[in-house]
Motif scaffolding. Structure first.
Motif, PDB file in Angstrom:
ATOM      1  N   UNK A  43       0.835  -1.213   0.000  1.00 39.07           N
ATOM      2  CA  UNK A  43       0.000   0.000   0.000  1.00 39.07           C
ATOM      3  C   UNK A  43       0.864   1.256   0.000  1.00 39.07           C
ATOM      4  N   UNK A  44       1.913   1.250   0.799  1.00 39.97           N
ATOM      5  CA  UNK A  44       2.788   2.425   0.890  1.00 39.97           C
ATOM      6  C   UNK A  44       3.578   2.635  -0.400  1.00 39.97           C
ATOM      7  N   UNK A  45       3.991   1.548  -1.046  1.00 39.73           N
ATOM      8  CA  UNK A  45       4.748   1.667  -2.297  1.00 39.73           C
ATOM      9  C   UNK A  45       3.883   2.189  -3.433  1.00 39.73           C
ATOM     10  N   UNK A  46       2.598   1.882  -3.389  1.00 37.04           N
ATOM     11  CA  UNK A  46       1.687   2.373  -4.426  1.00 37.04           C
ATOM     12  C   UNK A  46       1.571   3.894  -4.398  1.00 37.04           C
ATOM     13  N   UNK A  47       1.742   4.458  -3.224  1.00 41.15           N
ATOM     14  CA  UNK A  47       1.693   5.908  -3.110  1.00 41.15           C
ATOM     15  C   UNK A  47       0.283   6.465  -2.984  1.00 41.15           C
ATOM     16  N   UNK A  48      -0.715   5.642  -3.180  1.00 41.69           N
ATOM     17  CA  UNK A  48      -2.090   6.118  -3.078  1.00 41.69           C
ATOM     18  C   UNK A  48      -2.789   5.488  -1.871  1.00 41.69           C
TER      19      UNK A  48
END
Length: 74
Positions: free
Chosen positions: A36-41
């Motif tokens: 979730x954090x890597x997606x940035x959204x």
């Protein structure tokens, strides 16, 4: 004559299985949070809830490990 294992042994086995299950769930949450954090959204509320659940799992794991391996000072 059938030999049944001591009750303590069965309890230890149950604790070990439960610890392994909780550790797997903890790792899965860690992977989900990272994704979730890597997606940035990522929705910060969702991330916060997942982190809180992960911390609760860590506390449960620690409590079970303390039961399995008591810290006895001789």
């Amino acid at each position: 004559m059938s030999h049944t294992p001591p009750r303590k042994m069965m309890t230890e086995e149950v604790l070990r299985v439960e610890i392994a299950t909780l550790k797997r769930e903890h790792r899965d949450l860690d992977d989900a949070i990272r994704a979730l954090e890597e997606r940035g959204t990522a929705d910060q509320l969702t991330v916060r809830r997942l982190k809180k659940k992960k911390l609760h799992l860590k506390d449960q794991i620690q409590a079970l490990e303390d039961r399995l391996f008591p810290d006895i000072i001789a």
